[in-house]
Design a protein around this motif. Structure first.
Motif, PDB file in Angstrom:
ATOM      1  N   THR A  89      -1.023  -7.564   1.503  1.00  0.00           N
ATOM      2  CA  THR A  89      -1.919  -8.650   1.924  1.00  0.00           C
ATOM      3  C   THR A  89      -3.307  -8.098   2.198  1.00  0.00           C
ATOM      4  N   PHE A  90      -4.352  -8.708   1.599  1.00  0.00           N
ATOM      5  CA  PHE A  90      -5.728  -8.288   1.837  1.00  0.00           C
ATOM      6  C   PHE A  90      -6.266  -8.978   3.084  1.00  0.00           C
ATOM      7  N   SER A  91      -7.479  -8.596   3.513  1.00  0.00           N
ATOM      8  CA  SER A  91      -8.062  -9.110   4.747  1.00  0.00           C
ATOM      9  C   SER A  91      -8.354 -10.607   4.688  1.00  0.00           C
ATOM     10  N   VAL A  92      -8.508 -11.129   3.485  1.00  0.00           N
ATOM     11  CA  VAL A  92      -8.794 -12.569   3.359  1.00  0.00           C
ATOM     12  C   VAL A  92      -7.527 -13.375   3.121  1.00  0.00           C
ATOM     13  N   GLY A  93      -6.373 -12.740   3.238  1.00  0.00           N
ATOM     14  CA  GLY A  93      -5.126 -13.455   3.047  1.00  0.00           C
ATOM     15  C   GLY A  93      -4.619 -13.431   1.626  1.00  0.00           C
ATOM     16  N   ASP A  94      -5.402 -12.911   0.696  1.00  0.00           N
ATOM     17  CA  ASP A  94      -4.989 -12.787  -0.683  1.00  0.00           C
ATOM     18  C   ASP A  94      -3.854 -11.765  -0.769  1.00  0.00           C
ATOM     19  N   THR A  95      -2.869 -11.943  -1.651  1.00  0.00           N
ATOM     20  CA  THR A  95      -1.698 -11.075  -1.679  1.00  0.00           C
ATOM     21  C   THR A  95      -1.414 -10.564  -3.070  1.00  0.00           C
ATOM     22  N   VAL A  96      -0.617  -9.446  -3.101  1.00  0.00           N
ATOM     23  CA  VAL A  96      -0.026  -8.929  -4.332  1.00  0.00           C
ATOM     24  C   VAL A  96       1.476  -8.943  -4.098  1.00  0.00           C
ATOM     25  N   ALA A  97       2.208  -9.555  -4.986  1.00  0.00           N
ATOM     26  CA  ALA A  97       3.649  -9.733  -4.803  1.00  0.00           C
ATOM     27  C   ALA A  97       4.378  -8.407  -4.735  1.00  0.00           C
ATOM     28  N   ALA A  98       5.505  -8.398  -3.978  1.00  0.00           N
ATOM     29  CA  ALA A  98       6.339  -7.202  -3.884  1.00  0.00           C
ATOM     30  C   ALA A  98       6.976  -6.909  -5.228  1.00  0.00           C
ATOM     31  N   GLY A  99       7.312  -5.603  -5.435  1.00  0.00           N
ATOM     32  CA  GLY A  99       7.950  -5.205  -6.677  1.00  0.00           C
ATOM     33  C   GLY A  99       7.886  -3.712  -6.844  1.00  0.00           C
ATOM     34  N   PRO A 100       8.172  -3.193  -8.010  1.00  0.00           N
ATOM     35  CA  PRO A 100       8.072  -1.750  -8.251  1.00  0.00           C
ATOM     36  C   PRO A 100       6.659  -1.260  -7.941  1.00  0.00           C
ATOM     37  N   LEU A 101       6.575  -0.015  -7.482  1.00  0.00           N
ATOM     38  CA  LEU A 101       5.297   0.532  -7.052  1.00  0.00           C
ATOM     39  C   LEU A 101       4.246   0.475  -8.158  1.00  0.00           C
ATOM     40  N   SER A 102       4.635   0.782  -9.368  1.00  0.00           N
ATOM     41  CA  SER A 102       3.665   0.778 -10.469  1.00  0.00           C
ATOM     42  C   SER A 102       3.068  -0.609 -10.663  1.00  0.00           C
ATOM     43  N   THR A 103       3.913  -1.649 -10.551  1.00  0.00           N
ATOM     44  CA  THR A 103       3.425  -3.028 -10.723  1.00  0.00           C
ATOM     45  C   THR A 103       2.487  -3.420  -9.580  1.00  0.00           C
ATOM     46  N   VAL A 104       2.850  -3.040  -8.355  1.00  0.00           N
ATOM     47  CA  VAL A 104       2.031  -3.388  -7.188  1.00  0.00           C
ATOM     48  C   VAL A 104       0.682  -2.684  -7.251  1.00  0.00           C
ATOM     49  N   ILE A 105       0.662  -1.397  -7.636  1.00  0.00           N
ATOM     50  CA  ILE A 105      -0.609  -0.666  -7.737  1.00  0.00           C
ATOM     51  C   ILE A 105      -1.523  -1.332  -8.771  1.00  0.00           C
TER      52      ILE A 105
END
Length: 587
Positions: free
Chosen positions: A316-332
């Motif tokens: 979760t970023f400071s403005v509430g924007d998110t990146v979904a959970a998943g494998p580390l490579s996908t999240v990065i």
């Protein structure tokens, strides 16, 4: 001689004439049997009490508490109450004092069996016998030879050692620090490298042994030596299914060699990481979560080299924007996409990066991200960007912001411009009035204007008032014997002179006739010689005397031609024309 195996018996018979010795023998047999039981069971030493302490007040006796002991022959030694033992002399009544300076000796206190004979009677032969022969005790003091490093006396076979006492030269009292029970013959005295026991009864021995056993069981003390415990390693296997061992080994070898060498091995295909098992990964389940089967540590580490097998939770970023959970490579990859975005003011990477809650920018509402900080810094109106940039103190500028220091410089430039314009003024309060001037010479500290005015007041113009004239026909004759300086009629007075002023004084005159005598002439100010003007010579026809005088203090001064003639009087000195004296202030 009685047997140690059992009690011997005597069969008294009807009408037997019993002898004294036969009756006594019966008692001896019972006593011997009792002692044999003690000897056979190994009971020897102090059973109860018989503790030795210093006597109060201190002297050469010690206190022995009541108690019981058994001698090596099985005799019972019993003290009903605390007794005092005298250690000033030994069993032979010889003094135990140490005679040599620097020497000491060891005394050994034993307790021995004896009988206390009571109730004397006279037998048929007229011989006195004691009807009661009661069991009792006696103290036995044995002293060793004195020496610088003394040895303890040998043990007594028919006695029980209670303690050793060390005496030094000149010692007349015994304290607890002198008493040692290291050799004391308690019932159980046992010592090994791991444990020691000194107790007086079976119960105390059992309690001690049970405590040792409990400590061993709890693992707090008396652990087994790993070199003496054998283990079977063949029943175990490592995670890679290799055998733990193939023969019985000691516990030390099993752990110190087999385990350590196996786990520390870094070679393939059977390194230490192959030996350690790892369970199936079940921490997270669901879409996108990698499934890792149970295996050994090496296999798990190998799989973790692929970021696809490392799970990463929601970002979760400071403005509430998110990146979904998943494998580390996908999240990065998702994080990078969010941070490099430049689409708009509301959807760019800088919007997602939070700003610290401290500092100049955080003091203004709405500034919570890096993007907001850039916007605030680019503002040119109101609270501009310069107001958000800190500036440390430098020179005369106080610490603050770029804005506060710029404002301070602007104010300073305006002030300096006004000051420069004022310095160029030649009227009213002119520039000279604004320039300071320190004290110098006779000038007082002030401004350039005040010192210029002071100099102007000190320099009067030369005028006719600076001269004095003496008309033709005057004389400066004088009788002889005038030893002090005397002013002539050639004088001039100046009023209002200032300290430090310079006055140039000149006198000019001529004479006629035929003057006679000797003389001395000089110029003086208020009767004080003006340096360099004194003349000593024969009379001549004309004179010009000149000197420069420095005024010593403010006031009025009279300048004059002075003379003196201590020997021959002057005569016929007639002035020609006008004699003049000029006194001009030059500074």
């Amino acid at each position: 001689m009685p047997s140690c195996a059992a009690m011997d018996r005597r069969d008294f018979f009807f009408r037997q004439k019993v002898k004294e010795s036969e009756l006594d023998q019966a008692f001896d047999d019972v006593e011997a049997a009792d002692q044999a039981i003690v000897v056979d069971t190994g009971y020897f030493g102090v059973l109860v009490g018989l503790d030795v302490t210093e006597h109060s007040p201190n002297n050469m006796t010690v206190d022995v508490t009541g108690g019981t002991a058994r001698t090596r022959s099985g005799q019972r030694v019993y003290l009903p109450t605390t007794q005092q033992a005298n250690l000033a002399v030994d069993f032979q009544n010889v003094s135990t004092a140490v005679a040599g300076v620097g020497n000491s000796r060891i005394l050994s206190l034993f307790v021995k069996f004896t009988r206390n004979n009571q109730f004397p009677r006279t037998d048929g032969n007229g011989i006195t016998v004691f009807y009661d022969r009661l069991e009792s005790f006696r103290f036995y003091v044995k002293q060793g030879a004195e020496a610088s490093s003394p040895s303890a006396p040998a043990l007594e076979l028919d006695g029980v050692l209670l303690c050793d006492v060390t005496l030094a030269y000149g010692q007349t009292t015994i304290t607890n620090s002198d008493i040692s029970i290291e050799r004391r013959e308690d019932l159980y005295v046992y010592a090994t490298t791991d444990a020691s026991m000194r107790v007086k009864s079976n119960k105390e021995a059992l309690v001690y042994l049970l405590d040792l056993l409990q400590a061993h069981k709890d693992g707090t003390d008396f652990a087994h030596d790993g070199t003496s415990v054998m283990v079977d390693p063949t029943a175990a296997a490592w995670a890679d299914l290799t055998a733990f061992g193939n023969a019985d080994v000691t516990l030390n070898y099993a752990f110190g060699t087999l385990v350590v060498s196996a786990l520390s091995n870094m070679g393939l295909p059977s390194s230490g990481t192959h030996k350690i098992g790892v369970a199936e990964s079940t921490y997270q389940t669901g879409a996108g979560v990698p499934t890792l089967a149970g295996s050994h540590l090496f296999a798990r580490l190998e799989s973790m080299r692929d970021a696809q097998n490392i799970y990463n939770p929601l970002v979760t970023f400071s403005v509430g924007d998110t990146v979904a959970a998943g494998p580390l490579s996908t999240v990065i990859a998702g994080i990078v996409t969010k941070l490099v975005a430049t689409a708009s003011a509301s959807n760019n990477g800088a919007v997602r990066i939070g700003l610290s809650t401290s500092g100049l920018l955080a003091a203004y509402s709405g500034v919570t991200t890096v993007y907001g900080a850039f916007v605030r810094l680019s503002t040119a109106t109101g609270t501009d960007g310069a107001a958000h940039v800190g500036a440390k103190a430098s020179g005369a500028l106080s610490a603050g912001t770029v804005r506060t220091q710029l404002d301070a410089l602007d104010t300073r430039v305006t002030t300096n411009t006004n000051s420069i314009n004022a310095l160029s003024s030649a009227t009213g309060t002119d520039g000279a009035s604004l320039i300071g001037a320190k004290a110098s010479g006779s000038l007082s500290a002030g401004t350039v204007r005040s010192q210029l005015d002071e100099l102007d007041g000190r320099t009067p113009s030369v005028s006719a008032d600076a001269y004095t004239y003496t008309t033709r026909g005057g004389t400066i004759n004088s009788p002889s014997g005038i030893s002090s300086w005397t002013s002539s009629s050639i004088t001039k007075t100046l009023n209002g002179l200032k300290s430090g002023q310079k006055v140039h004084v000149t006198a000019v005159f001529g004479i006629s006739g035929t003057p006679t005598g000797a003389y001395s002439l000089r110029l003086a100010a208020n009767g004080v010689l003006i340096d360099g003007t004194e003349l000593d010579a024969e009379i001549v026809k004309s004179f010009c005397m000149s000197g420069l005088y420095t005024v010593p203090s403010d006031g009025n001064y009279t300048f004059a031609v002075q003379y003196q003639n201590p020997s021959t009087g002057m005569a016929n000195m007639n002035l020609i024309g006008s004699a003049s004296l000029v006194a001009v202030p030059v500074h």
